[in-house]
Design a protein around this motif. Structure first.
Motif, short mmCIF file in Angstrom:
data_model
loop_
_atom_site.label_atom_id
_atom_site.label_comp_id
_atom_site.label_asym_id
_atom_site.label_seq_id
_atom_site.Cartn_x
_atom_site.Cartn_y
_atom_site.Cartn_z
N PHE A 170 21.07 39.08 45.10
CA PHE A 170 22.26 38.43 45.65
C PHE A 170 22.51 38.91 47.08
N THR A 171 22.76 37.96 47.97
CA THR A 171 23.08 38.28 49.37
C THR A 171 24.55 38.01 49.61
N PRO A 172 25.23 38.83 50.38
CA PRO A 172 26.66 38.59 50.67
C PRO A 172 26.88 37.22 51.27
N VAL A 173 27.93 36.57 50.85
CA VAL A 173 28.25 35.22 51.30
C VAL A 173 29.71 35.17 51.68
N GLN A 174 30.03 34.36 52.66
CA GLN A 174 31.41 34.19 53.11
C GLN A 174 31.91 32.84 52.60
N GLY B 106 42.82 28.34 52.31
CA GLY B 106 42.32 28.34 53.68
C GLY B 106 41.86 29.69 54.20
N LYS B 107 41.94 30.75 53.43
CA LYS B 107 41.53 32.07 53.90
C LYS B 107 40.02 32.26 53.67
N ARG B 108 39.40 33.01 54.59
CA ARG B 108 37.97 33.28 54.50
C ARG B 108 37.76 34.68 53.93
N VAL B 109 36.89 34.77 52.92
CA VAL B 109 36.64 36.01 52.21
C VAL B 109 35.13 36.22 52.16
N LYS B 110 34.69 37.45 52.39
CA LYS B 110 33.28 37.80 52.29
C LYS B 110 33.04 38.50 50.96
N VAL B 111 32.15 37.93 50.16
CA VAL B 111 31.87 38.43 48.82
C VAL B 111 30.55 39.20 48.86
N ARG B 112 30.62 40.46 48.48
CA ARG B 112 29.43 41.31 48.41
C ARG B 112 28.96 41.53 46.97
N LEU C 287 42.85 37.16 35.64
CA LEU C 287 41.79 37.80 36.40
C LEU C 287 40.48 37.06 36.17
N LYS C 288 39.75 36.81 37.27
CA LYS C 288 38.44 36.18 37.23
C LYS C 288 37.48 36.95 38.12
N GLU C 289 36.21 36.58 38.01
CA GLU C 289 35.19 37.20 38.84
C GLU C 289 34.94 36.37 40.09
N GLU C 290 34.34 37.02 41.10
CA GLU C 290 34.14 36.34 42.39
C GLU C 290 33.14 35.19 42.28
N LYS C 291 32.26 35.21 41.29
CA LYS C 291 31.32 34.10 41.16
C LYS C 291 32.04 32.79 40.82
N THR C 292 33.21 32.89 40.20
CA THR C 292 34.01 31.69 39.97
C THR C 292 34.52 31.12 41.28
N ARG C 293 34.97 32.00 42.19
CA ARG C 293 35.45 31.53 43.49
C ARG C 293 34.30 31.00 44.34
N ILE C 294 33.11 31.55 44.18
CA ILE C 294 31.95 31.01 44.90
C ILE C 294 31.62 29.61 44.41
N ARG C 295 31.67 29.41 43.08
CA ARG C 295 31.40 28.09 42.54
C ARG C 295 32.43 27.07 42.99
N LEU C 296 33.71 27.45 43.06
CA LEU C 296 34.74 26.53 43.54
C LEU C 296 34.53 26.18 45.01
#
Length: 325
Positions: free
Chosen positions: A226-230, A236-242, A285-294
């Motif tokens: 997995f590579t970090p993705v923004q 509208g906020k930008r988040v960097k997921v590691r 509470l959810k995991e960041e992979k859910t926010r990546i999929r959205l």
């Protein structure tokens, strides 16, 4: 001056004059008992000949009335799911003997009589079963999108106990932690000046532990490629997921609880009632992979969106031969 004596006491005085043993008994006071218990207490002392005869209709009804036998314990039906021979032991025989040695027949539950409560609408149940079978055949075992997402992504809902505060005071903190990771939300509540922030921080820690223990969430990266993705959130906020397994607060809301009333002493002797309100906090509470999929779904939807044209090429309809004015 006249002496007021009842007629019964005059008769008693006459008998007292005749009897020399108690010559002054008519001068002693006589206390009469006129209560309801007097008649009933002396009723049993009367001979049988002077008792009132009972109602013959009542006696005849009591003779014909069948005697109620004590209920006997029934048995489970053969199709019952609660039947377990290893735990319950051997089944009782159809004929049992009581303490006196008299044989009694064991009652067996009738499934037809129990169907009124267990299966009140058999036709509706059959239609529903037929519908489910047809739907399963059409899908051929394929899961819907909602079922697939529930299988792949993990979610935990945690509701707190009632805090000694109001919804008006707790709602700003719920808006503050929504959309942040659990670690950031705990830091925000740690340095907040609000009194209830301490309770919110403790509940976030409890929800985090519950997600880790019960759901297995937030245990670290399983895929090392997995590579970090923004990404961009829905606000509208930008988040960097590691780490795709990082927990974040997807939703947070408040709910009213019970309240108590205490006197509030005011000027001029007035006393008002002050409500001590309580409020609960619920977080999802959810995991960041859910926010990546959205985020990816949002990008795909924008790419599929057609370009807006001011005058599209479509046939003109609803035209009239004459002007409408």
């Amino acid at each position: 001056m006249s002496l007021h004596l009842p007629s019964r006491r005059v008769v008693r005085s006459a008998t007292a004059l005749i009897n020399p043993q108690n010559p002054l008994s008519f001068l002693t006071p006589c206390i009469q008992k006129r209560t309801a218990f007097w008649d009933w207490s002396r009723r049993n002392e009367l001979p049988d000949a002077t008792r009132r005869p009972q109602n013959p209709l009542t006696e005849e009804y009591l003779k014909k009335k069948p005697k109620v036998q004590p209920p006997t314990r029934g048995d489970l039906a053969e199709s019952s799911i609660f039947e377990d021979e290893e735990i319950a032991g051997p089944k009782p025989t159809a004929i049992t003997k009581d303490e006196k040695g008299v044989e009694q027949k064991q009652l067996v539950r009738n499934p037809d009589a129990m169907a009124a409560a267990l299966d009140p609408d058999p036709r509706g149940r059959q239609r529903w079963e037929r519908k489910m079978v047809i739907r399963e055949i059409h899908k051929r075992g394929r899961l819907t999108r909602v079922q697939q997402l529930k299988k792949e992504e993990r979610v935990v809902l945690s509701k707190s106990h009632d805090f000694k505060t109001s919804v008006k005071k707790l709602m700003p903190l719920a808006r503050q932690i929504a959309g942040k990771t659990v670690e950031e939300a705990i830091i925000q509540m740690r340095f907040s000046k609000k009194k209830v922030a301490k309770d919110v921080r403790e509940h976030l820690e409890h929800a985090k532990n519950e997600a880790i223990v019960r759901r297995g969430m937030g245990l670290g990266i399983k895929d090392q490629d997995f590579t970090p993705v923004q990404i961009q959130t829905k606000d509208g906020k930008r988040v960097k997921v590691r780490d795709p397994t990082t927990l974040y607060v997807d939703q947070a809301w408040c709910g009213k609880g019970l309240f108590q009333q205490t006197p509030d002493h005011r000027a001029r002797g007035n006393i008002f009632l002050m409500k001590n309100r309580t409020t609960s906090l619920s977080v999802v509470l959810k995991e960041e992979k859910t926010r990546i999929r959205l985020h990816e779904d949002r990008l795909k939807k924008e790419q599929k969106k057609k370009v807006w044209v001011q005058l599209p090429n479509r046939p003109i309809t609803a035209q009239r031969q004459y002007y409408s004015w």
